[in-house]
Every structure is written in structure tokens, then in C-alpha cells.
Scaffold this active site. Structure first.
Site, PDB file in Angstrom:
ATOM      1  N   HIS A 361       0.848  -1.194   0.000  1.00 54.21           N
ATOM      2  CA  HIS A 361       0.000   0.000   0.000  1.00 54.21           C
ATOM      3  C   HIS A 361       0.881   1.241   0.000  1.00 54.21           C
ATOM      4  O   HIS A 361       1.907   1.287   0.675  1.00 54.21           O
ATOM      5  CB  HIS A 361      -0.906   0.000   1.237  1.00 54.21           C
ATOM      6  CG  HIS A 361      -1.585   1.310   1.499  1.00 54.21           C
ATOM      7  ND1 HIS A 361      -1.150   2.201   2.468  1.00 54.21           N
ATOM      8  CD2 HIS A 361      -2.668   1.890   0.919  1.00 54.21           C
ATOM      9  CE1 HIS A 361      -1.924   3.261   2.481  1.00 54.21           C
ATOM     10  NE2 HIS A 361      -2.864   3.103   1.551  1.00 54.21           N
ATOM     11  N   SER A 362       0.508   2.246  -0.791  1.00 55.08           N
ATOM     12  CA  SER A 362       1.206   3.528  -0.827  1.00 55.08           C
ATOM     13  C   SER A 362       2.655   3.322  -1.268  1.00 55.08           C
ATOM     14  O   SER A 362       2.902   2.744  -2.325  1.00 55.08           O
ATOM     15  CB  SER A 362       1.102   4.208   0.545  1.00 55.08           C
ATOM     16  OG  SER A 362       1.552   5.540   0.487  1.00 55.08           O
ATOM     17  N   LEU A 363       3.619   3.779  -0.475  1.00 56.78           N
ATOM     18  CA  LEU A 363       5.028   3.586  -0.813  1.00 56.78           C
ATOM     19  C   LEU A 363       5.354   2.111  -0.977  1.00 56.78           C
ATOM     20  O   LEU A 363       6.114   1.726  -1.875  1.00 56.78           O
ATOM     21  CB  LEU A 363       5.907   4.210   0.280  1.00 56.78           C
ATOM     22  CG  LEU A 363       7.406   3.927   0.216  1.00 56.78           C
ATOM     23  CD1 LEU A 363       8.021   4.472  -1.061  1.00 56.78           C
ATOM     24  CD2 LEU A 363       8.106   4.507   1.445  1.00 56.78           C
ATOM     25  N   PHE A 382      -1.946  -1.024  -3.974  1.00 60.71           N
ATOM     26  CA  PHE A 382      -3.123  -0.275  -3.528  1.00 60.71           C
ATOM     27  C   PHE A 382      -2.706   1.156  -3.181  1.00 60.71           C
ATOM     28  O   PHE A 382      -1.806   1.372  -2.370  1.00 60.71           O
ATOM     29  CB  PHE A 382      -3.764  -0.961  -2.317  1.00 60.71           C
ATOM     30  CG  PHE A 382      -4.227  -2.362  -2.612  1.00 60.71           C
ATOM     31  CD1 PHE A 382      -5.491  -2.604  -3.139  1.00 60.71           C
ATOM     32  CD2 PHE A 382      -3.377  -3.444  -2.402  1.00 60.71           C
ATOM     33  CE1 PHE A 382      -5.904  -3.892  -3.436  1.00 60.71           C
ATOM     34  CE2 PHE A 382      -3.783  -4.734  -2.695  1.00 60.71           C
ATOM     35  CZ  PHE A 382      -5.048  -4.957  -3.219  1.00 60.71           C
TER      36      PHE A 382
END
EC number: 3.1.1.3
Length: 544
Positions: A361-363, A382
């Protein structure tokens, strides 16, 4: 005698006439047989032609029906009949960065650890700590993240992959591409089609399970467990040092596997920051998370204005940046990308016969995509920021003329997340106020976007970036999985001028008419020069 002569002659003539008649009849019969044989041959040929035409018609009809049946099977039957098993957390990896970048610790999750982790998580949940890190909807609300069983479905897919996409080749190739990108482009890889198991991203439960694994990577770990050092670096890890995975000097990943260890999922942890709710506490890896965010997703070392402190010394002057310096910074051994490569190699060594998927998720999602691009394996991310620019700067291999349907990197996101959509920039944005230069919006692979702005009337808000909001209010709430399609043509940082070397040249080798030698590239991990002073406009006036 006359009578006898006449009689004999008549009888002889009769015999000759009879023989001739018989021969004629025989010839007539033979001729009739030949004609009949010709007729039969013609009829047989006509019959074969008719059968061939009918067969061709049946083949065309069968192909059309089979294509429709295959599509139905992929979306309905395959989704129900390709259960990859129940996945549980089996390992936790911590990789140091900065001064501790040689540290790589692995914790094997056993029953004792699950029990201790469950007890500590219950205490955290009781006090409301980390409640945004694990989804609250349905049966998962009271579940222990360390004992939860995830359901994933797989399907066999044909992908384009190079024979050289193995750790033994790729890292030396990337080092060479860093120093001589012009020659690296001339290296022809052996691209070919390969059948492999990939996650079934049309199955809703599979997508939710991968998102839960990404969420699990954020959940706080207990300060116990038998960590083992898997690097050659000789260090003793004792006492409080065991909890390195939660301090400011490392990247963490959780490894999930099914019962027979045929499929393994590597989930990379994303950014920890108070300004990004639902992504971990501010004191957990936040300093290095922020540094790597600004390296990967900014146009030039997070040089937004003269008021900003850059994370590297590649900025030259207004909207001008040294490209070779940027590439060296991303490839430094103490950055997150290298840590992700090392984690993948360790998982591959411990599960050599398994299909390895990546998620995050994210980074963590962006890093999962970069590692997947490096080794040609599937990745499902995501709310990842745009990572196409980093893919190009790292010179990651891309098959020529890759059909879109053969890509195995999927980016799930929604239109109310400014980080995923690439709109969390500008002086007044929450990202900029917090010191994050999130300037990229372009993704590689396929984008699977939920249009919650038009469907649900959501407003663009940084709060919608958190992982449990994505799971509880989008993935769970929508009846079907978002369609994954190739993104539109996209260009990041179009107004920047990137020069290969600081003196403005574009080649690492001096030309035949050059009046002075061109600087040679430095090794990964150190820029070609360091800016010691800048004027009020941001121009570098003195170099080290």
C-alpha cells in the site's frame, strides 16, 4: 465337298464373329467399369469437399463458442475453481537502511510468536492504538492479524518475461545501465512467452485478501521473537535491537504462504506518518519513509521551491536537474529499492519452488511494482503513487511492444485519493505542507480505478488514502472489482530539463570535438558533486 467346305467356313466364321462379339462386350464392360470408377471417384471427391466445408464451418462456430465459453470460465468458473489455498503469515523481514543497510533480519512466525503478538495487539486495540491499521468491517473486526487466514484464487496466464530476469543477471545489469545507459539500451534480452500462476484480480475476495496483507504489514510487532541475520554482515542482535523493524532505520515486509508453499506473497510496508492517517505511527520508520518518498515521486530531489531542503544534490538551477545524479541516488545500497530487491532474493532462496507475488500500500505498493518490474513477477498494489518515472530512472527492463493484456502489474486505487491520482502537490496541498513532494501521477502496468467521486459523491481528501478505508468502504462495498485497463498516455515533470551530466552533456564519453574531458560517473551511492551554497533564486553557486 462344297457343302462340307461351306459348312466348315461358316462354322469358322461364326467362331470368329462370336469371339469378336465377346471382345466387344468385354470392351464395353471394361469401358463401363472405368466410367463407373470415374463417377465414383468424382462422387468421393465431392463428398470430401463437402465434408471439408462442413468441418470448416463447424470449426469457426466452435471457435466462436469456445471463446465465449472461455471468457465465461475465466470470469465465473475459473474464479470459483482456482483456489490457491489459505494463506497465513509465515515470516517477517526487516532490512536496514542508511548506516545499517547491511542488516537483513528474518523472523520465522511460529505458534508462540502468534500468541504473544495476539496478546500485544489486543492491548493496542484496547487503548485505540493502531485501530486504523486493520479493517473494522465484517468478520475481520475481531480477528487477530497474526492468525488471520487469507483466501486467494489464482489463474494460469501467459506473460512476457526475459530469461535474464533473475537476480544473478539483473543487479549487475542495472549497475551497468546506471553508468552507461547508452550501451545498456543496446543489450538485447531474450524475451519470450511464459506460463505462470498470477492472482485472479477479477475475484473480489482475492483483491480484498491482498489488500489485507498490505494492511497487515503496518501492524505493530511485539518486541520479542527469534530474529536471525541472513546477511554476511557480522552483527549481534540482542535486546532492544530486535525491534529494529519498527525504528527509523529500516524497511519491513511480511511474507504469507499457503499450505503447500506453492504460492508466496511478499507484502511491503508503506509510509508511516501522522499526516497520512492509517499508515502507521509517526515514530515508525517515518524519517526514511519520507526521504524515499521524496526521492521516488518528486521531479528533482523534492526541490519544490527555494524554501525546501532537498534530499539529494542533483538540482542545478531553475527546472534543471542532473539525471545521472538522480539515478545514482535511487540505486544507492542504503535506499528502499535495494532493500526490496534483497528481500525478494531472500524469499526466493527460502521458497525456490514457489510462485512469488508482491503487494503493498502507498510507498509499499510502489516498491512492490518496482521489484516486480525488475524480476518479471506479478504485483498488485493499492493507492500507490505514480511510479513510472522511477521505473524509467532505474532503467528497469520493459519488453518491446508488450501487449497490454500480458502485463502483470495492477494498481488499485480510487478517484478521491490525491496521492494515487497525483494531485497532492502545490503549495497549499496537505502533502506539501507536511514536506512531501508527491509530484508524479503516471503508473506503469494497468490501473484499476474505483470512481467514488461520481459513484458515491466523495470529495478528494487525504484521509481517503488510508488502507482500511479502501478495504472497508470501497473493496468490500462495491459489488464487482474495478476493471483493470492500461492508463492513458502520461508524462510527469514535463516542464523540467534533465541533463545527463552537470556540465550539460548527454553522454558519459567525451566526443571527438570536445575541448575538455567529460566527467566520469561516480559509483552508486554518491552524487558527482555536492552543492555547498545557493543564492536566493536557488541557483547553486559553489560546489564541493
Amino acid at each position: 465337298m462344297v457343302a462340307d467346305f461351306d459348312s466348315g467356313w461358316y462354322e469358322g466364321a461364326g467362331d470368329e464373329l462370336g469371339q469378336g462379339a465377346r471382345n466387344g462386350v468385354l470392351r464395353e464392360r471394361l469401358g463401363g467399369n472405368e466410367k463407373a470408377q470415374v463417377v465414383r471417384s468424382r462422387r468421393k471427391a465431392v463428398a470430401w469437399n463437402v465434408l471439408m466445408v462442413l468441418g470448416l464451418i463447424l470449426y469457426v462456430l466452435y471457435s466462436a463458442c469456445f471463446a465465449q465459453a472461455r471468457q465465461w470460465w475465466r470470469t465465473n468458473g475459473m474464479a470459483r475453481g482456482s483456489q490457491a489455498g489459505r494463506f497465513q503469515l509465515v515470516q517477517v523481514h526487516h532490512h536496514g537502511v542508511g548506516a545499517e543497510h547491511a542488516t537483513h533480519l528474518v523472523l520465522d512466525v511460529d505458534a508462540e510468536f502468534r500468541k504473544e503478538a495476539a496478546a500485544e495487539y489486543s492491548v493496542f486495540a484496547l487503548h485505540g492504538e493502531g485501530q486504523e491499521l486493520w479493517p473494522e468491517a465484517g468478520r475481520r473486526r475481531a480477528a487477530n492479524p497474526f492468525e488471520y487466514a487469507y483466501a486467494l484464487r489464482e489463474e494460469r496466464a501467459t506473460v512476457v518475461r526475459a530469461q535474464q530476469q533473475v537476480p544473478e543477471f539483473m543487479e549487475p545489469y542495472l549497475d551497468f545501465a546506471l553508468e552507461r545507459p547508452d550501451l545498456a539500451e543496446q543489450i538485447k534480452m531474450d524475451w519470450g512467452y511464459e506460463n505462470m500462476f498470477v492472482p485472479n484480480i477479477t475475484d473480489k475476495e482475492t483483491v480484498i485478501s491482498l489488500a489485507l496483507m498490505s494492511s497487515n504489514a503496518y501492524v505493530r510487532l511485539p518486541n520479542t521473537g527469534n530474529w536471525r541475520n541472513v546477511t554476511s554482515w557480522n552483527s549481534s542482535v540482542e535486546g532492544d535491537q530486535i525491534h529494529l523493524g519498527w525504528d527509523e532505520n529500516g524497511l519491513r515486509a511480511h511474507v504469507f504462504a499457503n499450505e503447500d508453499r506453492s504460492v508466496v506473497v511478499l507484502a511491503l510496508k508503506g509510509t508511516s506518518s501522522q499526516v497520512l492517517p492509517g499508515s502507521g505511527d509517526d515514530d515508525e520508520t517515518s524519517a526514511n519513509d519520507k526521504l524515499n518518498d521524496n526521492l521516488l515521486f518528486s521531479c528533482c530531489c523534492a526541490r519544490v521551491s527555494y524554501l525546501w531542503t532537498t534530499v539529494c544534490d542533483c538540482y542545478i538551477k531553475s527546472y534543471t536537474c542532473e539525471e545521472s545524479c538522480l539515478e545514482s541516488e535511487l540505486r544507492r545500497k542504503d535506499r528502499y529499492y535495494q532493500a526490496g530487491l534483497d528481500m525478494y532474493k531472500q524469499v526466493l532462496a527460502e521458497f525456490p519452488d514457489a510462485s512469488i507475488w508482491l503487494t503493498g500500500h502507498s510507498l509499499g505498493g510502489a516498491l512492490a511494482s518496482l521489484v516486480a518490474r525488475t524480476y518479471g513477477v506479478p504485483a498488485v498494489t493499492f493507492e500507490a503513487p505514480g511510479e513510472l518515472l522511477a521505473t524509467q530512472r532505474l532503467h528497469l527492463p520493459q519488453p518491446p511492444g508488450l501487449p497490454n493484456q500480458l502485463d502483470t502489474v495492477w494498481h488499485f486505487g480510487h478517484t478521491a485519493d490525491p496521492i494515487f491520482m497525483g494531485t497532492c502537490n502545490g503549495a497549499s496541498s496537505a502533502c506539501s505542507i507536511a514536506g512531501y513532494a508527491m509530484e508524479t501521477s503516471c503508473h506503469s502496468g494497468k490501473s484499476c480505478v474505483y470512481d467514488v467521486v461520481n459513484d458515491r459523491g466523495w470529495r478528494v481528501n487525504l484521509l481517503h488514502h488510508r488502507i482500511h478505508t479502501v478495504i472497508d468502504k470501497i473493496l468490500d462495498d462495491y459489488d464487482a472489482v474495478a476493471a483493470c485497463v492500461p492508463p492513458d498516455i502520461c508524462h510527469d515533470c514535463y516542464n523540467w530539463n534533465y541533463v545527463r551530466w552537470r556540465d550539460g552533456t548527454t553522454s558519459p564519453m567525451p566526443s571527438s570535438v570536445a575541448s575538455k574531458p567529460t566527467p566520469t560517473p561516480t559509483s552508486p551511492g554518491s552524487p558527482s558533486s555536492t552543492c555547498k551554497g545557493r543564492n536566493w533564486f536557488g541557483y547553486c553557486t559553489e560546489y564541493a
